[in-house]
Design a protein around this motif. Structure first.
Motif, PDB file in Angstrom:
ATOM      1  N   HIS A 437       0.784  -1.258   0.066  1.00  0.00           N
ATOM      2  CA  HIS A 437       0.009  -0.014   0.100  1.00  0.00           C
ATOM      3  C   HIS A 437       0.751   1.296   0.032  1.00  0.00           C
ATOM      4  O   HIS A 437       0.381   2.396  -0.389  1.00  0.00           O
ATOM      5  N   LEU A 438       1.937   1.075   0.710  1.00  0.00           N
ATOM      6  CA  LEU A 438       2.884   2.308   0.690  1.00  0.00           C
ATOM      7  C   LEU A 438       3.279   2.611  -0.761  1.00  0.00           C
ATOM      8  O   LEU A 438       3.085   3.882  -1.126  1.00  0.00           O
ATOM      9  N   VAL A 439       3.809   1.836  -1.573  1.00  0.00           N
ATOM     10  CA  VAL A 439       4.548   1.993  -3.171  1.00  0.00           C
ATOM     11  C   VAL A 439       3.069   2.446  -3.737  1.00  0.00           C
ATOM     12  O   VAL A 439       3.184   3.231  -4.839  1.00  0.00           O
ATOM     13  N   LEU A 440       2.068   1.817  -3.747  1.00  0.00           N
ATOM     14  CA  LEU A 440       1.006   2.083  -4.597  1.00  0.00           C
ATOM     15  C   LEU A 440       0.361   3.497  -4.262  1.00  0.00           C
ATOM     16  O   LEU A 440      -0.249   4.072  -5.328  1.00  0.00           O
ATOM     17  N   ASN A 441       0.380   3.956  -3.228  1.00  0.00           N
ATOM     18  CA  ASN A 441      -0.202   5.297  -2.642  1.00  0.00           C
ATOM     19  C   ASN A 441       0.882   6.453  -2.587  1.00  0.00           C
ATOM     20  O   ASN A 441       0.384   7.698  -2.522  1.00  0.00           O
ATOM     21  N   TYR A 442       1.926   6.214  -2.267  1.00  0.00           N
ATOM     22  CA  TYR A 442       2.881   7.443  -2.204  1.00  0.00           C
ATOM     23  C   TYR A 442       4.383   7.335  -2.878  1.00  0.00           C
ATOM     24  O   TYR A 442       4.739   6.317  -3.063  1.00  0.00           O
ATOM     25  N   ARG A 443       4.873   8.801  -3.070  1.00  0.00           N
ATOM     26  CA  ARG A 443       6.065   8.941  -3.233  1.00  0.00           C
ATOM     27  C   ARG A 443       6.743   9.573  -2.332  1.00  0.00           C
ATOM     28  O   ARG A 443       6.002  10.191  -1.612  1.00  0.00           O
ATOM     29  N   TRP A 444       8.026   9.181  -1.777  1.00  0.00           N
ATOM     30  CA  TRP A 444       8.485   9.771  -0.752  1.00  0.00           C
ATOM     31  C   TRP A 444      10.127  10.489  -0.951  1.00  0.00           C
ATOM     32  O   TRP A 444      10.608   9.633  -1.928  1.00  0.00           O
ATOM     33  N   LYS A 445      10.542  11.332  -0.173  1.00  0.00           N
ATOM     34  CA  LYS A 445      12.020  11.926   0.055  1.00  0.00           C
ATOM     35  C   LYS A 445      12.219  12.109   1.390  1.00  0.00           C
ATOM     36  O   LYS A 445      11.536  12.524   2.183  1.00  0.00           O
ATOM     37  N   ILE A 446      13.619  11.579   1.461  1.00  0.00           N
ATOM     38  CA  ILE A 446      13.988  11.676   2.923  1.00  0.00           C
ATOM     39  C   ILE A 446      14.342  13.363   3.156  1.00  0.00           C
ATOM     40  O   ILE A 446      15.061  13.867   2.482  1.00  0.00           O
ATOM     41  N   ARG A 447      13.934  13.650   4.143  1.00  0.00           N
ATOM     42  CA  ARG A 447      13.957  15.100   4.587  1.00  0.00           C
ATOM     43  C   ARG A 447      15.376  15.400   4.914  1.00  0.00           C
ATOM     44  O   ARG A 447      15.814  16.420   4.450  1.00  0.00           O
ATOM     45  N   THR A 448      15.843  14.909   6.031  1.00  0.00           N
ATOM     46  CA  THR A 448      17.230  15.288   6.373  1.00  0.00           C
ATOM     47  C   THR A 448      18.128  13.836   6.360  1.00  0.00           C
ATOM     48  O   THR A 448      17.467  12.921   6.659  1.00  0.00           O
ATOM     49  N   ASP A 449      19.287  14.112   6.007  1.00  0.00           N
ATOM     50  CA  ASP A 449      20.110  12.711   5.858  1.00  0.00           C
ATOM     51  C   ASP A 449      19.949  12.079   7.363  1.00  0.00           C
ATOM     52  O   ASP A 449      20.351  12.647   8.597  1.00  0.00           O
ATOM     53  N   ASP A 450      19.452  11.017   7.344  1.00  0.00           N
ATOM     54  CA  ASP A 450      19.187  10.096   8.654  1.00  0.00           C
ATOM     55  C   ASP A 450      19.641   8.805   8.230  1.00  0.00           C
ATOM     56  O   ASP A 450      18.604   7.644   8.253  1.00  0.00           O
TER      57      ASP A 450
END
Ligand code: HEM
Length: 472
Positions: A437-450
Motif C-alpha cells: 500500500h505504501l508504494v501504490l499510494n505514495y512517493r517519498w523523499k527523506i527530509r534530512t540525511d538520517d
C-alpha cells in the motif's frame, strides 16, 4: 583525601596486575592451542565502549574493521564485563548457533534478565526453552497463512497509511512503522484494537520497558532501568487481568482458535507466569525489529529509484488481478518475489540485529585456536552480510543481486540453529503488505540525511522524516 586517592590507586593497580596476569597465564596454559589474537583493553571496562560506538548499520564500524584486519575474523577481547571471543567468520558463526544447546548456550547481559523475566525465551534453556518455543512455533505456523491474520495486517497497514492523507506531506516514518507493528501484535496476540484504551496503556508501558535494555542497571527511581522494571510489572499485571477475563469468557463460550491468548490458554502445561512471558516475548520480538526493517527499506529505496520502480510494478501487477478494494491473500503474497528480494537486501545491508550473545561451556577448538570454557562468544551477523568475499559491492543496496542464482546465500538476519527467530515469517508478511500500500499510494523523499545507525540495535536518530506525495 590524598591518602584515600593513594589507596584507591594502589588497589586499582593491584587488581589490574592480577587481571593481566590471569589472562596471560590462561593463554600459556592453553598451549598447544592458543587463544585467538586480540587485545583485552582496559581492566574491567575492557573494550566495550569501542565495540558499542555507533556507526552506520550498513558498515562494520571502525572497531570491527580495525580488529579484523589486524587479527583476523576471530579475535579475543573483553566485552560486557567478560573475556570474549568475537567472531566475524560466517561459517564459524553458523557453527556457534547450530551448537547452541551443547557448546554455546545463550548468555544475554545481566541487565536484560530482570527486565525480560526468568521465563523469557531469550533466557531459558533446555526443556523449558523447547516447551515455550514449541507453543510459539505452533501458533505462528498455524496462523501465518490464515486469511484472518492476513486481513488484519492489511487493514492495520491501510489504516496507518490512510491516516496520513489529511495531514499528509511530512511523516516521522519510524514512529509510524512502530505504531503499525505494535498494533498488529496487540491485535494478533490479544485481540486488542488500536483505539482501545488498553492499547494506549500497553504502548506507554512498552516504550519504557524497551528503553531498559540499553540502560545501566541502576535500580533507583527515575533511571531508565528502574522505569523498565516498573513497566514490566505493570505489563504483567495487565496481561494477567486479560488472562483472567478470557478464562471467564471461555468457561461460558468455549475457545475457538483465534488469537495467541486462546492458543496458550488451551495448553495445560503452561503456568500463568509462562503465559505472560510468551505474550511479552512476542510483543517485544515483533515490535521494534519489524518496524526497523520497514524503515530500513524506506530509507534504502529513497536512494534506489530503479528498485523502487520494480517494486511498484510488481504490486501494480498484483492489483490488476484483483477487484477494486479486494484484500490480499496468501497467493498474492507468494507472487511478491521482488518484494522478498527487497526485504532480504535491506536485512543484509541494514542489519537489524548486529550480533548475538553466547558463551562457551567447554573448551572448543577453532582452527589453531581454542575458545576457552566460560568465555563469552559474540557471533557478529553483520560481518557475513558485509563481507566483500561473499557479496560484490557489499555496502551497496541492490535487491537485483538476488535475481542472480550465483549470489551467496550466506545471510543470517534471523539468527540460526535452535533459536532461529520464530517470528521471521510474520515479520516478512507484515513488511510486504505494508509496502504494497505504501508504494501504490505514495512517493517519498527523506527530509534530512538520517542513515540507520547501529546503536548497536538499528536507530534512526531523527526518526526518518519523510516528505510524502500521493501518487494519484
Ligand atoms: C525483521 C524482524 C526480525 C528480526 C531481524 C529478528 C531477529 C531475531 C534474531 C536474530 C533472533 C535470534 C536471537 C538469538 O539467537 O539469540 C530472534 C529471536 C527471536 N525472535 Fe525475532 N526477529 C524479527 C522479528 C520477530 C517477530 C515479528 C517476532 C514475534 C512475533 C519475533 C520473536 C522472536 C523470539 C520470541 C525470539 C527468541 C527465540 C528463541 O530464543 O528461541 N521476532 N529474532
Amino acid at each position: 583525601m590524598v591518602e584515600l586517592l593513594a589507596v584507591i590507586c594502589t588497589l586499582f593497580s593491584a587488581l589490574a596486575f592480577v587481571y593481566l596476569l590471569k589472562y596471560r597465564n590462561k593463554n600459556k596454559q592453553d598451549s598447544p592451542h592458543k587463544l585467538p589474537p586480540g587485545s583485552m583493553g582496559w581492566p574491567f571496562s575492557g573494550e566495550t565502549l569501542g565495540f558499542l560506538k555507533p556507526h552506520r548499520s550498513n558498515s562494520l564500524g571502525s572497531f570491527l574493521q580495525e580488529r579484523c584486519s589486524r587479527y583476523g575474523k576471530v579475535f579475543k577481547s573483553h566485552l560486557f564485563g567478560s573475556p570474549t571471543i568475537v567472531s566475524c567468520d560466517f561459517e564459524f558463526n553458523m557453527y556457534i548457533l547450530q551448537n547452541e544447546g551443547t557448546l554455546f548456550p545463550v548468555d544475554y547481559p545481566k541487565v536484560m534478565h530482570n527486565i525480560l523475566g526468568k521465563f523469557s525465551l531469550l533466557l531459558v534453556k533446555g526443556d523449558l526453552h523447547r516447551k515455550l518455543r514449541s507453543t510459539i512455533i505452533s501458533f505462528v505456523s498455524a496462523t501465518k497463512h490464515e486469511s484472518n491474520f492476513l486481513h488484519c495486517v492489511e487493514m492495520l497497514a491501510l489504516s496507518r497509511i490512510n491516516s496520513w492523507i489529511p495531514i499528509s506531506k511530512q511523516v516521522a516514518f519510524y514512529e509510524e512503522a512502530k505504531r503499525f507493528t505494535i498494533n498488529v501484535m496487540m491485535k494478533h496476540l490479544l485481540n486488542i484494537n488500536p483505539d482501545d484504551p488498553l492499547a494506549f496503556k500497553i504502548l506507554g508501558n512498552f516504550e519504557n520497558y524497551i528503553k531498559g535494555f540499553i540502560s545501566l542497571p541502576i535500580r533507583i527511581p527515575g533511571t531508565a532501568y528502574f522505569k523498565a522494571l516498573q513497566a514490566r510489572i505493570r505489563l504483567s499485571a495487565i496481561i494477567k487481568d486479560i488472562i483472567i477475563e478470557r478464562r471467564k469468557c471461555n468457561n461460558v463460550r468455549p475457545m475457538q482458535g483465534g488469537d495467541l491468548l486462546n492458543v496458550i490458554l488451551s495448553k495445560k502445561n503452561l503456568s500463568d507466569e509462562e503465559m505472560v512471558s510468551i505474550v511479552l516475548d512476542l510483543l517485544f520480538g515483533g515490535y521494534e525489529t519489524t518496524a526497523k526493517l520497514l524503515s530500513l527499506i524506506v530509507y534504502f529505496l529513497g536512494g534506489a529509484s530503479n528498485a523502487l520502480e520494480s517494486l511498484k510494478e510488481e504490486h501494480q501487477e498484483i492489483r490488476k488481478r484483483k477487484k477494486e478494494g479486494e484484500l490480499l491473500n496468501w497467493e498474492d503474497y507468494k507472487q511478491m518475489n521482488f518484494t522478498q528480494n527487497v526485504i532480504y537486501e535491506a536485512m543484509r545491508c541494514g542489519n537489524v540485529v548486529k550480533f548475538l550473545h553466547r558463551k562457551a561451556i567447554q573448551d572448543v577448538k577453532f582452527k589453531d585456536y581454542v575458545i576457552p570454557a566460560g568465555w563469552k562468544v559474540l557471533p557478529v551477523l553483520s560481518s557475513g552480510h558485509l563481507d566483500p568475499t561473499l557479496f560484490e559491492n557489499p555496502l551497496e543496496f541492490n535487491p537485483f543481486r538476488w535475481n542472480d542464482n550465483s549470489t551467496s546465500k550466506k545471510v543470517a538476519p534471523f539468527g540460526g540453529g535452535p533459536r532461529f527467530c520464530p517470528g521471521a515469517d510474520l515479520a516478512k508478511v507484515e513488511t510486504a503488505f505494508f509496502l504494497h500500500h505504501l508504494v501504490l499510494n505514495y512517493r517519498w523523499k527523506i527530509r534530512t540525511d538520517d542513515p540507520p545507525l547501529a546503536f548497536p540495535y538499528v536507530e534512526f536518530t531523527r526518526g526518518l522524516l519523510l516528505n510524502l506525495e500521493p501518487t494519484a
